[in-house]
Design a protein around this motif. Sequence first.
Motif, PDB file in Angstrom:
ATOM      1  N   LEU A 100       0.510  -1.184  -0.082  1.00 65.92           N
ATOM      2  CA  LEU A 100       0.079   0.027   0.113  1.00 65.92           C
ATOM      3  C   LEU A 100       0.774   1.250   0.001  1.00 65.92           C
ATOM      4  O   LEU A 100       0.529   2.290  -0.613  1.00 65.92           O
ATOM      5  N   GLU A 101       1.975   1.139   0.833  1.00 67.72           N
ATOM      6  CA  GLU A 101       2.769   2.536   0.628  1.00 67.72           C
ATOM      7  C   GLU A 101       3.505   2.876  -0.645  1.00 67.72           C
ATOM      8  O   GLU A 101       3.362   3.869  -0.840  1.00 67.72           O
ATOM      9  N   ASN A 102       3.680   1.958  -1.603  1.00 71.04           N
ATOM     10  CA  ASN A 102       4.069   2.251  -2.866  1.00 71.04           C
ATOM     11  C   ASN A 102       3.058   2.122  -3.918  1.00 71.04           C
ATOM     12  O   ASN A 102       3.218   2.065  -5.115  1.00 71.04           O
ATOM     13  N   MET A 103       1.887   1.455  -3.327  1.00 71.31           N
ATOM     14  CA  MET A 103       0.712   1.345  -4.332  1.00 71.31           C
ATOM     15  C   MET A 103       1.217   0.363  -5.409  1.00 71.31           C
ATOM     16  O   MET A 103       0.787   0.318  -6.741  1.00 71.31           O
ATOM     17  N   ASN A 104       1.995  -0.835  -5.085  1.00 69.35           N
ATOM     18  CA  ASN A 104       2.436  -1.977  -5.931  1.00 69.35           C
ATOM     19  C   ASN A 104       1.312  -3.383  -5.458  1.00 69.35           C
ATOM     20  O   ASN A 104       1.266  -3.358  -4.410  1.00 69.35           O
ATOM     21  N   LEU A 105       0.918  -3.881  -6.486  1.00 71.50           N
ATOM     22  CA  LEU A 105      -0.016  -4.807  -6.050  1.00 71.50           C
ATOM     23  C   LEU A 105       0.219  -5.914  -7.206  1.00 71.50           C
ATOM     24  O   LEU A 105       0.357  -5.665  -8.508  1.00 71.50           O
ATOM     25  N   VAL A 106      -0.356  -7.213  -6.942  1.00 75.37           N
ATOM     26  CA  VAL A 106      -0.294  -8.390  -8.016  1.00 75.37           C
ATOM     27  C   VAL A 106      -1.891  -8.773  -7.307  1.00 75.37           C
ATOM     28  O   VAL A 106      -2.248  -8.972  -6.592  1.00 75.37           O
ATOM     29  N   LEU A 107      -2.635  -8.714  -8.611  1.00 81.68           N
ATOM     30  CA  LEU A 107      -3.973  -9.323  -8.539  1.00 81.68           C
ATOM     31  C   LEU A 107      -4.493 -10.177  -9.386  1.00 81.68           C
ATOM     32  O   LEU A 107      -3.594 -10.249 -10.734  1.00 81.68           O
ATOM     33  N   THR A 108      -5.217 -11.243  -9.167  1.00 77.96           N
ATOM     34  CA  THR A 108      -5.834 -12.224 -10.219  1.00 77.96           C
ATOM     35  C   THR A 108      -7.180 -11.837 -10.352  1.00 77.96           C
ATOM     36  O   THR A 108      -7.869 -11.377  -9.778  1.00 77.96           O
ATOM     37  N   ILE A 109      -7.667 -12.318 -11.734  1.00 77.17           N
ATOM     38  CA  ILE A 109      -9.047 -12.479 -11.883  1.00 77.17           C
ATOM     39  C   ILE A 109      -9.247 -13.688 -12.769  1.00 77.17           C
ATOM     40  O   ILE A 109      -8.931 -14.064 -13.577  1.00 77.17           O
ATOM     41  N   ALA A 110     -10.220 -14.428 -11.976  1.00 79.78           N
ATOM     42  CA  ALA A 110     -10.546 -15.790 -12.195  1.00 79.78           C
ATOM     43  C   ALA A 110     -11.878 -15.685 -13.175  1.00 79.78           C
ATOM     44  O   ALA A 110     -12.689 -14.605 -12.770  1.00 79.78           O
ATOM     45  N   GLU A 111     -12.130 -16.448 -13.817  1.00 77.33           N
ATOM     46  CA  GLU A 111     -13.380 -16.750 -14.847  1.00 77.33           C
ATOM     47  C   GLU A 111     -13.578 -15.161 -15.600  1.00 77.33           C
ATOM     48  O   GLU A 111     -14.905 -14.662 -15.647  1.00 77.33           O
ATOM     49  N   ASP A 112     -12.312 -14.962 -16.073  1.00 79.85           N
ATOM     50  CA  ASP A 112     -12.269 -13.574 -16.703  1.00 79.85           C
ATOM     51  C   ASP A 112     -13.149 -13.397 -17.600  1.00 79.85           C
ATOM     52  O   ASP A 112     -13.244 -14.263 -18.674  1.00 79.85           O
ATOM     53  N   LEU A 113     -14.137 -12.199 -17.978  1.00 77.82           N
ATOM     54  CA  LEU A 113     -14.891 -12.159 -19.130  1.00 77.82           C
ATOM     55  C   LEU A 113     -14.139 -12.129 -20.609  1.00 77.82           C
ATOM     56  O   LEU A 113     -14.874 -12.625 -21.326  1.00 77.82           O
ATOM     57  N   ASP A 114     -13.150 -11.604 -20.544  1.00 73.64           N
ATOM     58  CA  ASP A 114     -12.154 -11.601 -21.708  1.00 73.64           C
ATOM     59  C   ASP A 114     -11.826 -12.818 -22.464  1.00 73.64           C
ATOM     60  O   ASP A 114     -11.457 -13.075 -23.456  1.00 73.64           O
ATOM     61  N   CYS A 115     -11.210 -13.771 -21.402  1.00 71.77           N
ATOM     62  CA  CYS A 115     -10.618 -14.791 -21.897  1.00 71.77           C
ATOM     63  C   CYS A 115     -10.580 -16.281 -21.506  1.00 71.77           C
ATOM     64  O   CYS A 115     -10.277 -17.247 -21.874  1.00 71.77           O
TER      65      CYS A 115
END
Length: 154
Positions: A88-103
């Motif tokens: 949060l301090e540097n606003m760096n993150l890794v996120l996932t999206i499952a069952e993604d609408l695009d792919c």
Amino acid sequence: AAGRPNLGQYVPVSIYRMMQYTIRDVLSLEYDEDLARKIIYKAGKLAGEKFCQEYLDTSLDFTSFVTELKNLLIEMKIGILRIEELDLENMNLVLTIAEDLDCSGLPVTEETVCVYDEGFIAGILKAYTGQDFIVKEVDCWATGDTVCRFQVSK
């Protein structure tokens, strides 16, 4: 609801993808793949900003905001969001999206294809924080993964 009283507001994912991928193909043929990706990213970013402004409470703290976003993405059948890493301090993150609408469910092509999603995430975060973010997909269903994974940084 008034405009589609019989059909409702939802359409099959295949129809959404047909629209998105044919637009991408035409842009790639008329210009080139790099420009097509930039345009799709910008469109996703604009959509993400509008989505955030219209549907999300930007006055919430980050944890509450992400919870609201997760719930809304599921409710709207866009995907299932999960934060894997957060600085949060540097606003760096890794996120996932499952069952993604695009792919989700596409054949493996060895290339990440969720450029619109990259922009969409960047737009949501810009509308929430007022700052620009770099969002890059690093894993994708189309590269053989079961979720789309995005690295996010300022």
